[in-house]
Design an enzyme around this catalytic site. Structure first.
Site, PDB file in Angstrom:
ATOM      1  N   ARG A 235      48.507  55.830 -32.649  1.00 25.97           N
ATOM      2  CA  ARG A 235      49.050  57.465 -32.785  1.00 25.97           C
ATOM      3  C   ARG A 235      50.579  57.389 -32.454  1.00 25.97           C
ATOM      4  O   ARG A 235      51.102  56.822 -31.727  1.00 25.97           O
ATOM      5  CB  ARG A 235      48.142  57.916 -31.485  1.00 25.97           C
ATOM      6  CG  ARG A 235      46.713  58.243 -32.104  1.00 25.97           C
ATOM      7  CD  ARG A 235      46.404  59.437 -32.798  1.00 25.97           C
ATOM      8  NE  ARG A 235      45.216  59.647 -33.313  1.00 25.97           N
ATOM      9  CZ  ARG A 235      44.525  59.278 -34.193  1.00 25.97           C
ATOM     10  NH1 ARG A 235      44.913  58.342 -35.218  1.00 25.97           N
ATOM     11  NH2 ARG A 235      43.280  59.621 -34.256  1.00 25.97           N
ATOM     12  N   GLU A 264      52.875  65.173 -36.408  1.00 23.71           N
ATOM     13  CA  GLU A 264      52.437  65.066 -37.790  1.00 23.71           C
ATOM     14  C   GLU A 264      52.235  66.443 -38.568  1.00 23.71           C
ATOM     15  O   GLU A 264      51.375  67.382 -37.568  1.00 23.71           O
ATOM     16  CB  GLU A 264      51.233  64.081 -37.980  1.00 23.71           C
ATOM     17  CG  GLU A 264      51.444  62.827 -37.722  1.00 23.71           C
ATOM     18  CD  GLU A 264      50.171  61.930 -37.978  1.00 23.71           C
ATOM     19  OE1 GLU A 264      49.240  62.236 -38.346  1.00 23.71           O
ATOM     20  OE2 GLU A 264      50.207  60.781 -37.554  1.00 23.71           O
ATOM     21  N   HIS A 282      49.783  58.330 -42.545  1.00 23.76           N
ATOM     22  CA  HIS A 282      48.743  58.394 -42.013  1.00 23.76           C
ATOM     23  C   HIS A 282      47.561  57.953 -42.852  1.00 23.76           C
ATOM     24  O   HIS A 282      46.661  58.910 -42.953  1.00 23.76           O
ATOM     25  CB  HIS A 282      48.274  59.374 -41.101  1.00 23.76           C
ATOM     26  CG  HIS A 282      47.432  59.598 -40.084  1.00 23.76           C
ATOM     27  ND1 HIS A 282      47.247  60.165 -38.728  1.00 23.76           N
ATOM     28  CD2 HIS A 282      46.357  58.565 -39.824  1.00 23.76           C
ATOM     29  CE1 HIS A 282      46.422  59.841 -38.064  1.00 23.76           C
ATOM     30  NE2 HIS A 282      45.882  58.882 -38.623  1.00 23.76           N
TER      31      HIS A 282
HETATM   32  C1  DGY Z   1      41.265  57.529 -36.906  1.00 23.77           C
HETATM   33  O1  DGY Z   1      40.182  57.427 -37.300  1.00 23.77           O
HETATM   34  O2  DGY Z   1      41.394  57.873 -35.643  1.00 23.77           O
HETATM   35  C2  DGY Z   1      42.113  57.752 -37.830  1.00 23.77           C
HETATM   36  O3  DGY Z   1      43.480  57.959 -37.331  1.00 23.77           O
HETATM   37  C3  DGY Z   1      42.099  59.170 -38.770  1.00 23.77           C
HETATM   38  O4  DGY Z   1      41.705  60.420 -37.972  1.00 23.77           O
END
Ligand code: DGY
Length: 322
Positions: A235, A264, A282
């Site tokens: 993240r 983002e 992402h």
């Molecule tokens: C997750 O599954 O956490 C991916 O980053 C998409 O949300």
């Protein structure tokens, strides 16, 4: 139920077979106000990482929804404590995205070391003049030492790939690391400070929580080896992006491969024009196979809940490990 985004066709079909579905046709992130309204007007919400399901969504007498089924494993965009206080069940979709996310971390490692982004940009810009022995020389990934932060499913899958395919020694740190131990060929160290100076590639696989916000900041970047590369498929919050830009500009580390960002879809402008950084939008779980499997897992959680069974991926008011 309200489904906030368009989903793979097979998932939408499965949802409609079992539920009365309202689907947001614009396929855009819903505002916090719209999400709060959705929680008042529906029995269930199926949301994604782009929906900020914050405390007000769970508070007040008019909340009707009893379950929030997240399409994704990370749940830092959902106020889990508020959900727990309101007795709203939250589920996620672990396991099914492990391999694809681990693959993408390796892709970023390779792309940064082998200067793939630079090469592709030069070719498309028409500036490639042909093969020559000294053109775009990168660095070999094989044999470099990999550091993993967060040794959950994805961290472990990255370690396995790095060991098997690239003969990389792996050192790991998690908040629950036993001090100085070894398991499956992975050496665990007792602190992040101990890990940082030991590794050539640092790959992040911890969840975003208040404790991991800016876990990698100026101080940590200064402890890394000068030739080291940072990879983030976890993240954006885990890395202080301004500190990363400063460290790259100062040559304190050699590069970065990023799939996730603090704000983002906005990406720090100091990252965008750097050749030593590879930036992806992402895409960790973005294969047809995985996105379908994530959707089906969310459907299973919802079906179980409305049958009166425990949803298989129910979270209990605390952040989950990816
Ligand atoms: C997750 O599954 O956490 C991916 O980053 C998409 O949300």
């Amino acid at each position: 139920m309200l489904v906030t985004r368009r989903l793979p066709a097979a998932v939408e079909t499965a949802l409609r077979e079992s539920f009365e579905v309202t689907q947001e046709p614009s396929d855009r992130p819903l505002t916090e106000r719209e999400l709060a309204a959705a929680m008042r007007d529906h029995d269930a919400l199926l949301c994604t990482v782009t929906d900020r399901v914050m405390a007000p969504c769970f508070e007040g007498p008019g909340v009707r929804a009893r379950i929030v089924a997240n399409f994704g494993v990370g749940v830092n965009h959902i106020a889990l404590d508020a959900a727990a206080r309101a007795g709203v069940v939250v589920t996620n979709t672990p396991d099914v995205l492990t391999d694809d996310t681990a693959d993408l971390a390796i892709l970023l490692m390779l792309a940064v070391h082998r200067r793939a982004g630079e090469g592709e940009r030069a070719l498309r810009a028409g500036t490639w003049t042909g093969w020559r022995p000294t053109h775009l020389l990168g660095r070999r990934l094989t044999g470099r030492t990999l550091g993993i932060v967060g040794f959950g499913r994805i961290g472990r899958a990255v370690a396995e790939r790095a060991q098997r395919a690239f003969a990389m020694p792996v050192v790991a740190w998690t908040r629950t690391s036993p001090p100085e131990s070894e398991r499956d060929g992975v050496r665990f160290v007792a602190s992040l400070d101990a890990l940082l100076p030991e590794v050539d590639v640092l790959s992040l696989h911890c969840p975003a929580t208040p404790e991991t916000r800016h876990l990698i900041g100026a101080r940590e970047l200064a402890r890394m080896r000068p030739g080291a590369v940072l990879i983030n498929t976890a993240r954006g919050d885990v890395v202080d992006e301004q500190a990363l830009v400063d460290a790259l500009r100062a040559g304190r580390i050699a590069g970065a491969g990023l799939d996730v960002y603090e704000e983002e879809p906005v990406v720090h402008p100091g990252l965008v024009d750097r050749d030593d950084v590879v930036l992806l939008p992402h895409l960790g779980s973005a294969t047809r196979e995985t996105r379908e499997a994530m959707g089906m897992r969310a459907v299973e959680n919802l079906r179980a809940f409305f049958r009166g069974d425990a949803p298989p991926d129910r979270l209990l008011g605390a952040a989950t490990r990816p």
